[in-house]
Design a protein around this motif. Sequence first.
Motif, PDB file in Angstrom:
ATOM      1  N   TYR A 179      16.364 -17.303  30.009  1.00 29.03           N
ATOM      2  CA  TYR A 179      17.653 -16.877  30.535  1.00 29.03           C
ATOM      3  C   TYR A 179      18.570 -16.760  29.322  1.00 29.03           C
ATOM      4  CZ  TYR A 179      21.874 -16.513  33.273  1.00 29.03           C
ATOM      5  OH  TYR A 179      23.039 -16.052  33.817  1.00 29.03           O
ATOM      6  N   SER A 180      19.193 -15.622  29.147  1.00 28.77           N
ATOM      7  CA  SER A 180      20.012 -15.476  27.949  1.00 28.77           C
ATOM      8  C   SER A 180      21.118 -14.455  28.140  1.00 28.77           C
ATOM      9  CB  SER A 180      19.137 -15.065  26.767  1.00 28.77           C
ATOM     10  OG  SER A 180      19.900 -15.084  25.587  1.00 28.77           O
ATOM     11  N   LEU A 218      19.750 -31.510  32.786  1.00 28.46           N
ATOM     12  CA  LEU A 218      18.345 -31.785  32.479  1.00 28.46           C
ATOM     13  C   LEU A 218      18.071 -33.280  32.328  1.00 28.46           C
ATOM     14  CD1 LEU A 218      15.526 -30.638  31.687  1.00 28.46           C
ATOM     15  CD2 LEU A 218      16.310 -30.681  29.310  1.00 28.46           C
ATOM     16  N   VAL A 219      18.900 -33.946  31.532  1.00 25.29           N
ATOM     17  CA  VAL A 219      18.706 -35.379  31.288  1.00 25.29           C
ATOM     18  C   VAL A 219      18.838 -36.144  32.611  1.00 25.29           C
ATOM     19  CG1 VAL A 219      19.768 -37.413  30.188  1.00 25.29           C
ATOM     20  CG2 VAL A 219      19.359 -35.325  28.854  1.00 25.29           C
ATOM     21  N   ASN A 220      19.811 -35.716  33.419  1.00 23.16           N
ATOM     22  CA  ASN A 220      20.073 -36.382  34.683  1.00 23.16           C
ATOM     23  C   ASN A 220      18.992 -36.167  35.725  1.00 23.16           C
ATOM     24  OD1 ASN A 220      21.996 -36.827  37.265  1.00 23.16           O
ATOM     25  ND2 ASN A 220      22.681 -37.872  35.398  1.00 23.16           N
ATOM     26  N   ILE A 221      18.554 -34.929  35.888  1.00 21.98           N
ATOM     27  CA  ILE A 221      17.612 -34.623  36.961  1.00 21.98           C
ATOM     28  C   ILE A 221      16.287 -35.346  36.745  1.00 21.98           C
ATOM     29  CG2 ILE A 221      16.506 -32.509  36.054  1.00 21.98           C
ATOM     30  CD1 ILE A 221      17.848 -32.848  39.579  1.00 21.98           C
ATOM     31  N   ARG A 222      15.903 -35.492  35.480  1.00 18.45           N
ATOM     32  CA  ARG A 222      14.628 -36.157  35.198  1.00 18.45           C
ATOM     33  C   ARG A 222      14.684 -37.632  35.551  1.00 18.45           C
ATOM     34  NH1 ARG A 222      11.166 -33.850  31.018  1.00 18.45           N
ATOM     35  NH2 ARG A 222      10.863 -35.996  30.374  1.00 18.45           N
ATOM     36  N   THR A 229      18.318 -26.149  36.706  1.00 18.55           N
ATOM     37  CA  THR A 229      18.432 -25.540  38.038  1.00 18.55           C
ATOM     38  C   THR A 229      17.378 -24.451  38.203  1.00 18.55           C
ATOM     39  OG1 THR A 229      20.807 -25.845  37.810  1.00 18.55           O
ATOM     40  CG2 THR A 229      20.065 -24.471  39.643  1.00 18.55           C
ATOM     41  N   ILE A 230      17.251 -23.617  37.184  1.00 18.66           N
ATOM     42  CA  ILE A 230      16.320 -22.491  37.271  1.00 18.66           C
ATOM     43  C   ILE A 230      14.881 -22.951  37.023  1.00 18.66           C
ATOM     44  CG2 ILE A 230      15.676 -20.268  36.225  1.00 18.66           C
ATOM     45  CD1 ILE A 230      18.756 -19.882  35.732  1.00 18.66           C
ATOM     46  N   LEU A 231      14.696 -23.905  36.114  1.00 23.76           N
ATOM     47  CA  LEU A 231      13.339 -24.373  35.807  1.00 23.76           C
ATOM     48  C   LEU A 231      12.744 -25.190  36.954  1.00 23.76           C
ATOM     49  CD1 LEU A 231      13.768 -25.335  32.061  1.00 23.76           C
ATOM     50  CD2 LEU A 231      12.087 -23.713  32.942  1.00 23.76           C
ATOM     51  N   GLY A 232      13.572 -25.831  37.755  1.00 24.98           N
ATOM     52  CA  GLY A 232      13.071 -26.607  38.895  1.00 24.98           C
ATOM     53  C   GLY A 232      12.059 -27.654  38.441  1.00 24.98           C
ATOM     54  N   ASN A 233      10.871 -27.632  39.037  1.00 26.51           N
ATOM     55  CA  ASN A 233       9.854 -28.628  38.698  1.00 26.51           C
ATOM     56  C   ASN A 233       9.446 -28.594  37.233  1.00 26.51           C
ATOM     57  OD1 ASN A 233       9.609 -29.974  41.060  1.00 26.51           O
ATOM     58  ND2 ASN A 233       8.002 -28.622  41.879  1.00 26.51           N
ATOM     59  N   LEU A 246      11.463 -26.593  25.407  1.00 29.17           N
ATOM     60  CA  LEU A 246      12.651 -25.835  25.764  1.00 29.17           C
ATOM     61  C   LEU A 246      13.433 -25.568  24.484  1.00 29.17           C
ATOM     62  CD1 LEU A 246      14.314 -24.719  28.196  1.00 29.17           C
ATOM     63  CD2 LEU A 246      15.592 -26.877  28.141  1.00 29.17           C
ATOM     64  N   PHE A 247      13.585 -24.300  24.141  1.00 31.66           N
ATOM     65  CA  PHE A 247      14.408 -23.943  22.986  1.00 31.66           C
ATOM     66  C   PHE A 247      15.815 -23.652  23.498  1.00 31.66           C
ATOM     67  CE2 PHE A 247      10.146 -22.892  21.448  1.00 31.66           C
ATOM     68  CZ  PHE A 247      10.158 -23.508  20.200  1.00 31.66           C
ATOM     69  N   ASP A 248      16.730 -24.483  23.087  1.00 31.88           N
ATOM     70  CA  ASP A 248      18.114 -24.476  23.574  1.00 31.88           C
ATOM     71  C   ASP A 248      18.147 -24.807  25.064  1.00 31.88           C
ATOM     72  OD1 ASP A 248      19.459 -24.204  21.205  1.00 31.88           O
ATOM     73  OD2 ASP A 248      19.473 -22.018  21.256  1.00 31.88           O
ATOM     74  N   ALA A 249      19.329 -25.208  25.494  1.00 31.26           N
ATOM     75  CA  ALA A 249      19.438 -25.707  26.873  1.00 31.26           C
ATOM     76  C   ALA A 249      20.791 -25.298  27.440  1.00 31.26           C
ATOM     77  CB  ALA A 249      19.273 -27.229  26.891  1.00 31.26           C
ATOM     78  N   GLY A 250      20.973 -23.998  27.607  1.00 30.54           N
ATOM     79  CA  GLY A 250      22.221 -23.510  28.196  1.00 30.54           C
ATOM     80  C   GLY A 250      22.359 -23.949  29.640  1.00 30.54           C
TER      81      GLY A 250
END
Length: 282
Positions: free
Chosen positions: A6-7, A60-64, A32-36, A23-27
Motif C-alpha cells: 500500500y503506498s 501493529l504492536v497493539n494488535i499482536r 488493518t489491511i494485513l489482518g492475520n 514489513l518494510f515501513d509501517a504506514g
Amino acid sequence: MRLLIYSKALYSSWVYYSPDRILFDAGEGASTILGNKAFAIRRVFLSHGHADHIAGLVGLVNIRNNALGDTEKELEIYYPKGNYLVSEMMAFLARTNRRLNYDLTWIPLEVGDRVELLSGQMPRYIEAFPTVHVHNETSLGYNVVEMRHRLKPELAGATQQEIVARVRSEGKDAVSEDYAQKLFSYGGDSVGIKPTHVSETEILCHDTTFLDERDRKEYKHATLAEAMQCARDAGVKKELICLHISSRYKSKLREIEKASGDYDGLNFKVTLVPPGRIFTVE
Ligand SMILES: [Zn+2]
Ligand SMILES: [Zn+2]
C-alpha cells in the motif's frame, strides 16, 4: 503472493515481503489491511521516521498483543540509528504498551549493517544502504541478499569432464565461487538511489512520487524518469516497482495502471503502484 503493498505519498506506505515475513515501513493501516498476516511478521525495517511510514506501528504492536493470533511471536523493529522521530515513536509505544505478551526489540542500523535472516547452505541477510531524503533525518534503504554459488567465469567454456577432473585434482573451490545476489531492494523515500547500492537486484522498489518532473518543488523525492534511470543503470534483473506515487495523480489511476508493463530497451518489467490501492505482486 510475494508482495503486498500500500503506498500513497504523504498518507501511508508499507510493503509486506512474504518470503521472509518482513514489513518494510509501517504506514497507517498496515495491520488493518494485513489482518492475520500481521501476526506472521517477524521483522519490520523502517526507512525513516515520517508519519506516513511509521504511524501503522501503533496498531501493529497493539494488535499482536490483543487479538486471537499467536501472541507469543517476537517482533524486531530495525530503524536508522539516531532517527529522532522513530525514537519518539519507540518511547510512546513503550509507555502505552507496558505489558506486552511478546518480545518487542528495537535495533538501530547504520549503512552497511547486516541482519541475518536465515543461515544454512544459502545464507540470506538484509543489508542497509544510504538514501537521500531530508537533511534533518537519517534514512536507509534495504537489500535482501542471498549468497549463492556459481561456476567461475573463466570456466564458462569448459566441458563437464574438464570440470569434474579439476574438482578431483584441486577441490570444489577451484571451479566454483560464492556471490551475493540481491533478491529485493527497498529504497523508502529518496531522491534517485545511487545505482551501485542496488546493483543487479532482482526487484527494486523506488520512490516515484512525481510522474512529471515539473510537479517537483523540493528535492526530497524522485521522479518516474529517475526511478527508471536508476533501475537501468543498476541492471535490475526482473522488476522495477514504482512506489509512493503522489495522490495528485489520483484522477489518472487508469493511466497509471496502464503504464505498467514491458518497455522497449529495458530488461525488466516496470510496475507503477496506484496510490490508494491495495496492491499485490506475485
Ligand atoms: Zn513518505
Ligand atoms: Zn518521508
